[in-house]
Design an enzyme around this catalytic site. Structure first.
Site, PDB file in Angstrom:
ATOM      1  N   ARG A 114      42.117 129.966  22.017  1.00  0.00           N
ATOM      2  CA  ARG A 114      42.272 130.149  23.405  1.00  0.00           C
ATOM      3  C   ARG A 114      41.491 129.573  24.167  1.00  0.00           C
ATOM      4  O   ARG A 114      42.472 128.061  24.866  1.00  0.00           O
ATOM      5  CB  ARG A 114      42.523 131.579  23.868  1.00  0.00           C
ATOM      6  CG  ARG A 114      43.715 132.628  23.413  1.00  0.00           C
ATOM      7  CD  ARG A 114      45.467 132.505  23.298  1.00  0.00           C
ATOM      8  NE  ARG A 114      45.502 132.248  25.013  1.00  0.00           N
ATOM      9  CZ  ARG A 114      46.261 131.534  24.845  1.00  0.00           C
ATOM     10  NH1 ARG A 114      47.975 132.015  23.817  1.00  0.00           N
ATOM     11  NH2 ARG A 114      47.254 131.483  26.003  1.00  0.00           N
ATOM     12  N   THR A 120      48.667 127.254  29.314  1.00  0.00           N
ATOM     13  CA  THR A 120      50.265 127.532  29.312  1.00  0.00           C
ATOM     14  C   THR A 120      50.883 126.074  29.080  1.00  0.00           C
ATOM     15  O   THR A 120      51.240 125.402  28.604  1.00  0.00           O
ATOM     16  CB  THR A 120      50.412 128.644  29.593  1.00  0.00           C
ATOM     17  OG1 THR A 120      50.096 129.472  29.122  1.00  0.00           O
ATOM     18  CG2 THR A 120      52.589 129.164  28.922  1.00  0.00           C
ATOM     19  N   ARG A 131      45.506 120.707  24.986  1.00  0.00           N
ATOM     20  CA  ARG A 131      47.232 120.901  25.844  1.00  0.00           C
ATOM     21  C   ARG A 131      46.975 120.380  27.371  1.00  0.00           C
ATOM     22  O   ARG A 131      47.957 119.177  27.705  1.00  0.00           O
ATOM     23  CB  ARG A 131      47.200 122.580  26.435  1.00  0.00           C
ATOM     24  CG  ARG A 131      48.547 123.265  25.194  1.00  0.00           C
ATOM     25  CD  ARG A 131      48.492 124.325  25.880  1.00  0.00           C
ATOM     26  NE  ARG A 131      49.488 125.353  25.068  1.00  0.00           N
ATOM     27  CZ  ARG A 131      48.768 126.683  25.495  1.00  0.00           C
ATOM     28  NH1 ARG A 131      48.567 127.347  25.617  1.00  0.00           N
ATOM     29  NH2 ARG A 131      50.291 127.282  24.603  1.00  0.00           N
ATOM     30  N   ASN A 151      54.647 122.679  24.890  1.00  0.00           N
ATOM     31  CA  ASN A 151      52.834 122.493  25.547  1.00  0.00           C
ATOM     32  C   ASN A 151      51.881 122.574  24.102  1.00  0.00           C
ATOM     33  O   ASN A 151      50.782 123.060  23.236  1.00  0.00           O
ATOM     34  CB  ASN A 151      52.177 123.840  25.614  1.00  0.00           C
ATOM     35  CG  ASN A 151      52.915 125.334  25.590  1.00  0.00           C
ATOM     36  OD1 ASN A 151      53.126 125.493  24.401  1.00  0.00           O
ATOM     37  ND2 ASN A 151      52.562 126.155  25.932  1.00  0.00           N
ATOM     38  N   HIS A 154      50.668 127.112  19.640  1.00  0.00           N
ATOM     39  CA  HIS A 154      50.720 128.114  20.323  1.00  0.00           C
ATOM     40  C   HIS A 154      49.953 129.191  19.097  1.00  0.00           C
ATOM     41  O   HIS A 154      49.301 128.513  18.053  1.00  0.00           O
ATOM     42  CB  HIS A 154      52.122 129.628  19.525  1.00  0.00           C
ATOM     43  CG  HIS A 154      52.460 130.370  19.502  1.00  0.00           C
ATOM     44  ND1 HIS A 154      51.850 132.198  20.180  1.00  0.00           N
ATOM     45  CD2 HIS A 154      50.929 131.518  18.342  1.00  0.00           C
ATOM     46  CE1 HIS A 154      51.548 132.929  20.254  1.00  0.00           C
ATOM     47  NE2 HIS A 154      51.457 133.103  19.125  1.00  0.00           N
ATOM     48  N   GLU A 165      51.284 138.391  14.638  1.00  0.00           N
ATOM     49  CA  GLU A 165      51.473 137.444  13.998  1.00  0.00           C
ATOM     50  C   GLU A 165      51.686 136.904  12.723  1.00  0.00           C
ATOM     51  O   GLU A 165      52.416 136.298  11.825  1.00  0.00           O
ATOM     52  CB  GLU A 165      51.829 136.321  15.058  1.00  0.00           C
ATOM     53  CG  GLU A 165      51.650 137.262  16.598  1.00  0.00           C
ATOM     54  CD  GLU A 165      51.836 135.897  17.342  1.00  0.00           C
ATOM     55  OE1 GLU A 165      52.188 136.399  18.481  1.00  0.00           O
ATOM     56  OE2 GLU A 165      50.371 134.976  17.180  1.00  0.00           O
TER      57      GLU A 165
HETATM   58  N1  UDP Z   1      57.167 129.366  28.482  1.00  0.00           N
HETATM   59  C1  UDP Z   1      57.367 129.127  29.850  1.00  0.00           C
HETATM   60  N2  UDP Z   1      58.048 129.027  30.276  1.00  0.00           N
HETATM   61  C2  UDP Z   1      57.086 129.984  30.830  1.00  0.00           C
HETATM   62  C3  UDP Z   1      55.932 130.810  30.712  1.00  0.00           C
HETATM   63  C4  UDP Z   1      56.397 130.444  28.683  1.00  0.00           C
HETATM   64  O1  UDP Z   1      58.464 128.123  29.148  1.00  0.00           O
HETATM   65  O2  UDP Z   1      57.019 130.269  32.383  1.00  0.00           O
HETATM   66  C5  UDP Z   1      57.331 128.803  27.043  1.00  0.00           C
HETATM   67  C6  UDP Z   1      55.805 127.660  26.283  1.00  0.00           C
HETATM   68  O3  UDP Z   1      55.932 127.160  25.766  1.00  0.00           O
HETATM   69  C7  UDP Z   1      54.662 129.093  26.100  1.00  0.00           C
HETATM   70  C8  UDP Z   1      55.413 130.473  25.461  1.00  0.00           C
HETATM   71  O4  UDP Z   1      56.659 130.088  26.457  1.00  0.00           O
HETATM   72  O5  UDP Z   1      53.875 129.303  24.988  1.00  0.00           O
HETATM   73  C9  UDP Z   1      55.081 131.819  25.361  1.00  0.00           C
HETATM   74  O6  UDP Z   1      54.542 132.257  26.932  1.00  0.00           O
HETATM   75  P1  UDP Z   1      53.086 132.928  27.021  1.00  0.00           P
HETATM   76  O7  UDP Z   1      52.998 133.511  28.392  1.00  0.00           O
HETATM   77  O8  UDP Z   1      52.478 133.334  25.662  1.00  0.00           O
HETATM   78  O9  UDP Z   1      51.944 131.212  26.928  1.00  0.00           O
HETATM   79  P2  UDP Z   1      51.088 130.125  25.638  1.00  0.00           P
HETATM   80  O10 UDP Z   1      50.164 132.075  25.283  1.00  0.00           O
HETATM   81  O11 UDP Z   1      50.945 130.364  24.717  1.00  0.00           O
HETATM   82  O12 UDP Z   1      49.705 129.657  26.400  1.00  0.00           O
HETATM   83 MG    MG Z   2      51.294 133.423  24.205  1.00  0.00          MG
END
Ligand code: UDP
Ligand code: MG
Length: 177
Positions: A114, A120, A131, A151, A154, A165
């Site tokens: 992470r 994100t 990212r 981004n 995952h 997962e």
């Molecule tokens: N995402 C988005 N808009 C948001 C939040 C999330 O498009 O407001 C998308 C983004 O591609 C992200 C995925 O949804 O990677 C999963 O969201 P999460 O909050 O789990 O973020 P991550 O764990 O990928 O950082």
């Molecule tokens: Mg996530």
């Protein structure tokens, strides 16, 4: 503590030929590849990966309402309707092409991976992260274009998420060290 985590290089990363660059960053940081494949996600995997759990539904709805409230817009949808709309965008995006699915194994793998991938939203993700270095997408542009934020990656964010997962993307063909 040695852990395993699930990483997906999403279709935007595969299309931009960033597979080698991204994998190389994880390897250089000390992660070992315990499973790896290039696949076109099935509908079942998309639904399971972006599961509409009560926590996710309320979390995403709250985040979306707050973002719109800042712009002075009130959303007249239920939490479930908001979550379903976002889930649809996420499924469209992850299902839009080939994906690299990996199980990475290493010390504190979940936290370390992470850290390497960054925040994100690529626009605000720190320089030095995957990212932050390799993409620029932002929430406002994604909202305008009615799609999820691109981004590249995952990665699981907790032990429970990783366990759940890995089972979606790998059956018994994962090779563990
Ligand atoms: N995402 C988005 N808009 C948001 C939040 C999330 O498009 O407001 C998308 C983004 O591609 C992200 C995925 O949804 O990677 C999963 O969201 P999460 O909050 O789990 O973020 P991550 O764990 O990928 O950082
Ligand atoms: Mg996530």
């Amino acid at each position: 503590m040695i852990e395993e985590t699930l990483v997906l290089i999403k279709p935007d990363g595969v299309k931009r030929s960033l597979i080698g660059e991204i994998i190389s960053r994880f390897e250089k940081a000390g992660m070992q590849i315990a499973g790896l494949k290039l696949i076109r996600p099935a509908e079942k995997q998309l639904n399971e990966h972006y599961l509409l759990s009560p926590e996710w539904v309320s979390g995403i709805a709250q985040k979306t309402r707050e973002a719109f409230a800042k712009k002075g817009i009130e959303i007249n949808e239920t939490d479930l309707q908001i979550a379903q709309r976002v889930q649809g965008w996420l499924k469209d995006s992850l299902g839009s092409g080939f994906v690299i699915a990996m199980v990475l194994n290493g010390n504190c793998a979940i936290e370390v991976v992470r850290k390497l991938i960054g925040a994100t939203e690529p626009r605000t993700a720190a320089a030095g992260t995957i990212r932050g270095d390799l993409s620029t997408d932002s929430y406002d542009l994604a909202d305008l274009e009615k799609r999820s934020v691109g981004n590249l990656i995952h990665a699981s964010s907790s032990l429970e998420e990783a366990k759940r997962e890995i089972a979606i993307w790998f059956q018994k063909d994962v090779v563990y060290y």
